[in-house]
Design a protein around this motif. Structure first.
Motif, PDB file in Angstrom:
ATOM      1  N   UNK A 149       0.825  -1.210   0.000  1.00  0.00           N
ATOM      2  CA  UNK A 149       0.000   0.000   0.000  1.00  0.00           C
ATOM      3  C   UNK A 149       0.866   1.269   0.000  1.00  0.00           C
ATOM      4  N   UNK A 150       0.261   2.443  -0.173  1.00  0.00           N
ATOM      5  CA  UNK A 150      -1.190   2.711  -0.220  1.00  0.00           C
ATOM      6  C   UNK A 150      -1.861   2.276  -1.521  1.00  0.00           C
ATOM      7  N   UNK A 151      -3.101   1.821  -1.390  1.00  0.00           N
ATOM      8  CA  UNK A 151      -3.895   1.367  -2.517  1.00  0.00           C
ATOM      9  C   UNK A 151      -5.055   2.333  -2.755  1.00  0.00           C
ATOM     10  N   UNK A 152      -5.304   2.605  -4.023  1.00  0.00           N
ATOM     11  CA  UNK A 152      -6.316   3.607  -4.379  1.00  0.00           C
ATOM     12  C   UNK A 152      -7.567   2.937  -4.958  1.00  0.00           C
ATOM     13  N   UNK A 153      -8.724   3.378  -4.470  1.00  0.00           N
ATOM     14  CA  UNK A 153      -9.995   2.810  -4.929  1.00  0.00           C
ATOM     15  C   UNK A 153     -11.005   3.927  -5.205  1.00  0.00           C
ATOM     16  N   UNK A 154     -11.746   3.791  -6.303  1.00  0.00           N
ATOM     17  CA  UNK A 154     -12.872   4.697  -6.575  1.00  0.00           C
ATOM     18  C   UNK A 154     -14.155   3.887  -6.402  1.00  0.00           C
ATOM     19  N   UNK A 155     -15.036   4.361  -5.532  1.00  0.00           N
ATOM     20  CA  UNK A 155     -16.193   3.574  -5.096  1.00  0.00           C
ATOM     21  C   UNK A 155     -17.491   4.194  -5.617  1.00  0.00           C
ATOM     22  N   UNK A 156     -18.361   3.341  -6.143  1.00  0.00           N
ATOM     23  CA  UNK A 156     -19.635   3.830  -6.678  1.00  0.00           C
ATOM     24  C   UNK A 156     -20.631   4.157  -5.560  1.00  0.00           C
TER      25      UNK A 156
END
Lengths: 324, 261
Positions: A149-156
């Motif tokens: 990490x860091x891990x990146x996420x885009x969430x609906x």
């Protein structure tokens, strides 16, 4: 084992944090021990208590960025926080216009990939496994990162239910410096236009009545608005009629528009392109009116009326008026 | 020297109307079959042609696709684009949005465009992050979700969609702008355009031509794995009835049953 730290990009307006921000904070505290919110704009101080109630222990406040678009300055501020040794396990971005801009900028700055269209997640062995809606939601993929990490996420939106903590405490508010990014941040907002709205917000309404090409013309959208008004609902639209200029973009339901999960969704003259269905298939009940028996929308409708919207809707409007 | 140089990112994708083929080994979309121009990109091509329509202007398509695929590029060239650059290399298999942005950035940099146009998101992958990653790698400002674009001297003026309406945004060139469907009405290629497209230049480049290492792109550069793909739980159809004049009453009864009215 849960993750240690998660950041949530918190979008805060005059009315407080967006509902998607609160959904992300709730899910972040489910998968991580410590949650921090990254926010900006003139309303952060007023919203800090709410961010805390939903799980933020720390609020990083980048301050008022004026007329700048947030993508460049906020990503730069986050990158400098990471570069200074503050390394979260996960960073959750809302799948909003600004959220995607900031995620993309930060991804390139940190040279880290980003997983998008997240609709579910679970942590196992300190790793996060995420669910993604593919091909308009017809398929679900499970994915994970293979580097540290860091891990990146885009969430609906509406993937998680926002829940306040019982006895949540006030977060620590830390001011976050925005580095000078020069010409990169040169885009300026010179005017803001908001569509007027009388009823409930499209993505919060219990009833959504949407119209599509089958209405035949922009002048017939008034039926959709009237039906929505009579049901205390919000009027929505397919991408086709938004692109055709019949109604403003803020009415659009679908992959590139709003995600809605009302108690009842009434699709009128909408055939059901995957682009549209991904934004409304989570509705509790779906009613469809379309003259084409083969329209894909009927495959997900709880009640389908094969008929002419110009006959069915006026009759429905008359019947509802006579009840009120 | 051309007056205005516009680059359009043009993705060539499997026909989205056909059921997606998932590779069982990598759980990614199989892109080895016939590809077409992503409909989302036809708006960007049209926008570019309208903004850079002068005799000395230049619209360059940039695309990344397997097997030297050019079918979609020919479509956009037939619409009127000047030329195309295609990056095709087996090492690109499994590239994610950031890897794609690195490849496109390397191909676009030497062109030194005044404006780079992309769709807000592709139809097949729809991550919606690639154009902004590209802007960051190119060191350019960006304005996303344009529903209207105009050039005024060395400034691009954009109507940018927001959750509640839209903002007017001004940005100095060069810049990256992403456009929504509906920003303009794409033209259909004319017969003359289709004939002319056959002789328009398409430069086909490999990773080595761009000076990129295979480890930075493709599956290795993506640094992620898809462990499983399954069909989503399908909603089942309920009652479908022909409207015989009672359609409105059926809806009313259903709404009553749900206690909405």
């Amino acid at each position: 084992m849960a993750l240690d730290t998660a950041w949530v990009l918190a979008q805060v307006g005059e009315a407080g944090p967006t509902s998607l921000t609160l959904e992300l904070l709730t899910e972040a505290r489910n998968v991580a021990t410590k949650v921090a919110a990254i926010s900006w704009g003139p309303h952060v101080a007023a919203a800090a208590a709410t961010l805390g109630q939903y799980g933020a222990g720390t609020v990083y406040d980048a301050g008022d960025i004026g007329d700048a678009l947030p993508g460049v300055p906020i990503a730069a501020a986050m990158a400098s926080l990471v570069d200074a040794g503050n390394r979260p396990d996960a960073i959750f971005f809302p799948a909003s216009y600004d959220g995607r801009d900031i995620a993309g900028r930060l991804s390139a700055k940190l040279d880290r990939p980003v997983l998008t269209n997240v609709v579910g997640m679970r942590s196992a062995d300190g790793h996060l496994e995420t669910e993604h809606a593919l091909f308009g939601g017809t398929h679900i993929a499970l994915a994970r990162f293979t580097e540290d990490p860091p891990h990146l996420y885009v969430v609906r939106a509406k993937s998680f239910t926002a829940e306040a903590l019982e006895g949540g405490s006030a977060p620590e508010v830390v001011s976050l410096a925005v580095p000078d990014t020069g010409s990169l941040a040169a885009a300026r907002i010179t005017g803001r236009h908001e569509e007027e709205r009388s009823g409930p917000a499209l993505d919060e309404a219990a009833v959504v009545v949407s119209g599509g090409r089958g209405l035949g013309g922009a002048e017939h959208y008034a039926m959709i608005e009237e039906l929505a008004r009579l049901l205390n609902g919000a009027p929505g639209a397919s991408r086709a009629i938004v692109d055709a200029g019949w109604v403003p973009y803020s009415h659009q339901v679908g992959q590139t528009g709003k995600t809605v999960k009302p108690t009842v969704y009434i699709a009128c003259g909408i055939s059901g392109a995957t682009q549209h269905m991904v934004g409304m298939k989570g509705s509790k009940n779906i009613i469809a009116v379309n003259k084409d028996r083969e329209a894909p929308i009927f495959s997900i409708a709880d009640l389908g009326i094969v008929g002419d919207v110009h006959k069915v809707l006026p009759a429905l409007i008359d019947a509802l008026r006579s009840r009120n | 020297m051309p007056d205005m140089k516009v680059v359009v990112c043009a993705k060539q994708i499997p026909d989205p109307a056909a059921p997606p083929l998932i590779r069982p080994d990598t759980h990614t979309l199989d892109r080895t079959g016939k590809l077409i121009l992503d409909d989302s990109d036809s708006y960007g091509v049209e926008m570019a042609l309208q903004l850079a329509g002068g005799a000395d202007d230049e619209v360059t398509l940039v695309s990344m696709a397997p097997n030297g695929e050019t079918a979609g590029l020919r479509t956009a060239l037939a619409m009127g684009a000047t030329r195309a650059v295609l990056i095709s290399d087996d090492a690109l298999l499994g590239s994610d949005a950031l890897g794609t942005a690195k490849v496109l950035a390397a191909a676009i940099r030497p062109i030194q465009p005044d404006l780079v146009i992309a769709a807000t998101e592709s139809t097949d992958g729809y991550t919606g992050t690639m154009p902004v990653q590209l802007a960051e790698l190119l060191g350019l400002p960006s304005v996303t979700f344009a529903k209207g674009v105009a050039i005024d001297g060395s400034t691009v003026k954009v109507q940018r969609q927001t959750e509640a309406g839209y903002d007017d945004v001004e940005c100095p060139l060069p810049a990256v702008v992403t456009v929504t469907a509906g920003v303009v009405e794409p033209r259909y290629p004319s017969f003359k355009g289709i004939m002319a497209a056959r002789s328009k230049p398409i430069d086909v480049l490999t990773l080595a031509d761009l000076g990129l290492a295979p480890a930075d792109v493709g599956a290795a550069g993506a640094r992620q794995e898809v462990t499983q793909v399954s069909e989503a739980e399908a909603r089942t159809a309920g009652e479908i009835v022909e409207d015989d004049g009672e359609g409105a009453q059926r809806i009313l009864a259903f709404l009553e049953q749900l206690k909405v009215i």
